[in-house]
Design a protein around this motif. Structure first.
Motif, PDB file in Angstrom:
ATOM      1  N   SER A 185      15.568   9.644  70.536  1.00 55.69           N
ATOM      2  CA  SER A 185      15.114   8.998  71.757  1.00 55.69           C
ATOM      3  C   SER A 185      15.062  10.002  72.901  1.00 55.69           C
ATOM      4  N   TRP A 186      13.858  10.204  73.410  1.00 57.64           N
ATOM      5  CA  TRP A 186      13.659  11.134  74.527  1.00 57.64           C
ATOM      6  C   TRP A 186      13.476  10.331  75.810  1.00 57.64           C
ATOM      7  N   PHE A 187      14.058  10.796  76.889  1.00 56.62           N
ATOM      8  CA  PHE A 187      13.803  10.222  78.209  1.00 56.62           C
ATOM      9  C   PHE A 187      12.773  11.112  78.913  1.00 56.62           C
TER      10      PHE A 187
ATOM     11  N   GLY B 253      19.286   3.650  76.175  1.00 55.61           N
ATOM     12  CA  GLY B 253      20.060   4.741  75.580  1.00 55.61           C
ATOM     13  C   GLY B 253      20.815   4.192  74.380  1.00 55.61           C
ATOM     14  N   PRO B 254      21.521   5.081  73.631  1.00 55.57           N
ATOM     15  CA  PRO B 254      22.204   4.618  72.413  1.00 55.57           C
ATOM     16  C   PRO B 254      23.174   3.459  72.673  1.00 55.57           C
ATOM     17  N   SER B 255      23.749   3.389  73.875  1.00 52.97           N
ATOM     18  CA  SER B 255      24.667   2.278  74.158  1.00 52.97           C
ATOM     19  C   SER B 255      24.035   1.282  75.123  1.00 52.97           C
ATOM     20  N   GLY B 256      22.719   1.393  75.328  1.00 51.99           N
ATOM     21  CA  GLY B 256      22.033   0.528  76.279  1.00 51.99           C
ATOM     22  C   GLY B 256      22.044  -0.933  75.855  1.00 51.99           C
ATOM     23  N   ILE B 257      21.942  -1.824  76.834  1.00 58.10           N
ATOM     24  CA  ILE B 257      22.110  -3.234  76.495  1.00 58.10           C
ATOM     25  C   ILE B 257      20.923  -3.816  75.716  1.00 58.10           C
TER      26      ILE B 257
ATOM     27  N   ARG C 220      17.331  -3.002  92.827  1.00 57.22           N
ATOM     28  CA  ARG C 220      16.075  -2.297  93.145  1.00 57.22           C
ATOM     29  C   ARG C 220      15.300  -2.079  91.854  1.00 57.22           C
ATOM     30  N   PRO C 221      13.983  -2.396  91.861  1.00 59.39           N
ATOM     31  CA  PRO C 221      13.198  -2.174  90.641  1.00 59.39           C
ATOM     32  C   PRO C 221      12.996  -0.683  90.359  1.00 59.39           C
ATOM     33  N   ILE C 222      13.082  -0.333  89.097  1.00 60.48           N
ATOM     34  CA  ILE C 222      12.866   1.053  88.686  1.00 60.48           C
ATOM     35  C   ILE C 222      12.355   1.029  87.247  1.00 60.48           C
ATOM     36  N   SER C 223      11.431   1.940  86.913  1.00 63.59           N
ATOM     37  CA  SER C 223      10.936   1.951  85.538  1.00 63.59           C
ATOM     38  C   SER C 223      11.470   3.177  84.805  1.00 63.59           C
ATOM     39  N   LEU C 224      11.452   3.079  83.500  1.00 62.56           N
ATOM     40  CA  LEU C 224      11.884   4.188  82.654  1.00 62.56           C
ATOM     41  C   LEU C 224      10.878   4.361  81.528  1.00 62.56           C
ATOM     42  N   THR C 225      10.726   5.588  81.081  1.00 60.89           N
ATOM     43  CA  THR C 225       9.817   5.885  79.973  1.00 60.89           C
ATOM     44  C   THR C 225      10.603   6.589  78.873  1.00 60.89           C
ATOM     45  N   THR C 226      10.478   6.076  77.660  1.00 63.77           N
ATOM     46  CA  THR C 226      11.170   6.713  76.539  1.00 63.77           C
ATOM     47  C   THR C 226      10.226   6.798  75.341  1.00 63.77           C
ATOM     48  N   ILE C 227      10.348   7.869  74.585  1.00 58.90           N
ATOM     49  CA  ILE C 227       9.632   7.943  73.309  1.00 58.90           C
ATOM     50  C   ILE C 227      10.647   8.031  72.185  1.00 58.90           C
ATOM     51  N   ARG C 228      10.264   7.488  71.051  1.00 60.90           N
ATOM     52  CA  ARG C 228      11.163   7.264  69.937  1.00 60.90           C
ATOM     53  C   ARG C 228      10.578   7.777  68.635  1.00 60.90           C
ATOM     54  N   LEU C 229      11.405   8.402  67.841  1.00 57.23           N
ATOM     55  CA  LEU C 229      10.986   8.740  66.494  1.00 57.23           C
ATOM     56  C   LEU C 229      11.951   8.067  65.538  1.00 57.23           C
ATOM     57  N   TRP C 230      11.410   7.383  64.540  1.00 55.77           N
ATOM     58  CA  TRP C 230      12.234   6.686  63.541  1.00 55.77           C
ATOM     59  C   TRP C 230      12.214   7.549  62.286  1.00 55.77           C
TER      60      TRP C 230
ATOM     61  N   ARG D 132      20.281  11.155  69.611  1.00 52.82           N
ATOM     62  CA  ARG D 132      20.062  10.855  68.201  1.00 52.82           C
ATOM     63  C   ARG D 132      21.232  10.053  67.660  1.00 52.82           C
ATOM     64  N   TRP D 133      20.921   9.028  66.918  1.00 57.99           N
ATOM     65  CA  TRP D 133      21.980   8.275  66.254  1.00 57.99           C
ATOM     66  C   TRP D 133      21.411   7.623  64.997  1.00 57.99           C
ATOM     67  N   ILE D 134      22.310   7.326  64.077  1.00 58.06           N
ATOM     68  CA  ILE D 134      21.877   6.804  62.778  1.00 58.06           C
ATOM     69  C   ILE D 134      22.204   5.323  62.692  1.00 58.06           C
ATOM     70  N   VAL D 135      21.221   4.538  62.273  1.00 59.47           N
ATOM     71  CA  VAL D 135      21.473   3.099  62.117  1.00 59.47           C
ATOM     72  C   VAL D 135      21.120   2.684  60.680  1.00 59.47           C
TER      73      VAL D 135
END
Ligand code: FES
Ligand code: FE
Length: 431
Positions: free
Chosen positions: A327-329, A352-356, A305-315, A194-197
């Motif tokens: 943000s849930w992983f 993630g919160p510091s993700g590019i 190497r290819p890899i996928s990720l799944t995330t759900i978000r609540l604003w 969780r982070w505030i923007v």
């Protein structure tokens, strides 16, 4: 004062017409419209609270929010999942002040009223000596319940008494949501970030809903360093308007299967044949469940190497220009340990919160919010452009429901989102 706000809101809403392809910038900055959103939108929709895997054991709980109301989601000692206002019936103190845990009971920190994890008031300190006749009617003083419904282990809650059943609310979106959260038994790893923007909540919600277009430009550097495919990688695929303000984008076709090969039979048993075909050819996915739950499946290369990720978000709407991001992983429960770990690494590295990717996006959202707020904007009403894809006809042969357009660059979903938003705010429907 309340009447003044009402008439100001009515005047402002009367000027908005999403189908025109233009929207006033004030939808992101006007405190009156935010006030109306909190009073209506967040009381008349289903809000995502938690994934069932976050509270697997009896007595597990998490604290969450609906709009601006604090809520406890608990699996009672009887195994049933419930939600309550996090609010003591004596003076209104929060009865739970931690974010997650396991407990048979919640004891209010102010005077010690104690509530079972099923919600009933079970104890009042000194009850016999201080209340008339030595008792109060504890049966009437349980924690206020919150109506919940569960779809594919996703626990939603609503404060509205008139809100339609969850499956009806999700409508056609269920078919597409299944590919994200129902393709296999899923689990959330770790508590949500969780982070505030300093951004209005609708800017990210709209970004996930409708905006594949920004990927080409905002995230170009990620393509340049080889973590994502080149050039028009974001355009090919489908733009899906699922109705009700819900929608998504499906990147397609895929060069590689995005998911753990070992789980193909799991996917086949969880999904219909049509859904499996869409899953097989998917190379990314993003979308929003109206109004503020988003999801993303992204394929990246980590260590080549290819890899996928799944995330759900609540604003979560904190204020007109403040949003708490949750943000849930998520990962398939039965994926290999190696897959889970690499997918988690990919999530942290990108979203993630510091993700590019996250940095690229947040910079846009916060800058827009700031840039559209201020005296100059009030002096000159600013209109924003939402015309992409107007006049485009939906495909007639796509397997899934809703209006599905060829190519991901479209703002059809945004026009549909703001239509529902406008209708709800205009009707003033609430709890
Ligand atoms: Fe909770 Fe008094 S406010 S016991
Ligand atoms: Fe982005």
């Amino acid at each position: 004062e309340a009447h003044d706000v009402k008439s100001r809101v009515a005047q402002k809403l009367a000027l908005i017409e999403p189908e025109s392809g233009n929207l006033p910038a004030s939808i992101f900055t006007d405190p009156d419209l935010f006030y109306q959103e909190v009073r209506t939108l967040f009381l008349s929709s289903w809000q995502f609270l938690a994934h069932a895997s976050e509270i697997p054991e009896n007595g597990d709980f998490v604290t969450r929010v609906i709009g601006q109301q604090d809520v406890i989601v608990a699996r009672g000692s009887d195994g049933e999942v419930r939600a309550f206002y996090n609010l003591c019936r004596h003076r209104g103190m929060r009865v739970c002040r931690v974010e997650h845990g396991n407990t048979p009971a919640f004891r209010c920190p102010y005077h010690g009223f104690t509530y079972r994890n099923t919600g009933e008031l079970s104890g009042i300190p000194q009850e016999k000596s201080i209340f008339p006749n030595g008792r109060v009617d504890k049966g009437q003083l349980g924690l206020y319940p919150v109506r919940i419904e569960i779809y594919r282990d996703m626990i939603f809650g609503t404060l509205g008494s008139q809100v339609e059943p969850l499956e009806k609310f999700l409508g056609n979106m269920r078919w597409y949501l299944d590919l994200i959260v129902g393709r296999a038994p899923m689990e959330v790893l770790g508590p949500p970030h969780r982070w505030i923007v300093p951004s209005n909540w609708k800017i990210p919600s709209e970004n996930f809903l409708t905006d594949a277009y920004h990927t080409l430009f905002s995230h170009r550097s990620i393509s340049e360093i080889g973590m994502a495919p080149k050039a028009d990688f974001a355009q090919s695929g489908y733009h899906v308007n699922a109705g009700g303000g819900h929608g998504r984008g499906i990147g397609s076709p895929a060069d590689v299967f995005m998911f753990d090969e070992g789980l193909r039979s799991t996917f086949a048993s969880a999904l219909s044949a049509d859904q499996v075909r869409v899953l097989e050819s998917m190379k990314n996915a993003h979308g929003t469940v109206f109004p503020n739950l988003s999801f993303l499946v992204s394929l990246v290369k980590v260590d080549d190497r290819p890899i996928s990720l799944t995330t759900i978000r609540l604003w979560e709407p904190l204020d007109v220009n403040q949003t708490r991001i949750w943000s849930w992983f998520l990962v398939e429960k039965d994926a290999s340990a190696d897959w889970k770990e690499r997918s988690r690494q990919a999530y942290i590295l990108t979203f993630g919160p510091s993700g590019i990717f996250e940095q690229d996006d947040t910079e846009n959202w916060t800058d827009i919010t700031q840039n559209l707020t201020g005296p100059a904007v009030e002096a000159k009403p600013v209109e924003l452009l939402y015309q992409m894809g107007m006049g485009q006809h939906p495909l007639t042969d796509f397997a899934g429901p809703g209006d599905v357009y060829q190519g991901k660059y479209s703002e059809a979903n945004a026009r549909s989102f703001y239509r529902r938003w406008l209708d709800i705010l205009t009707r003033g429907e609430g709890a």
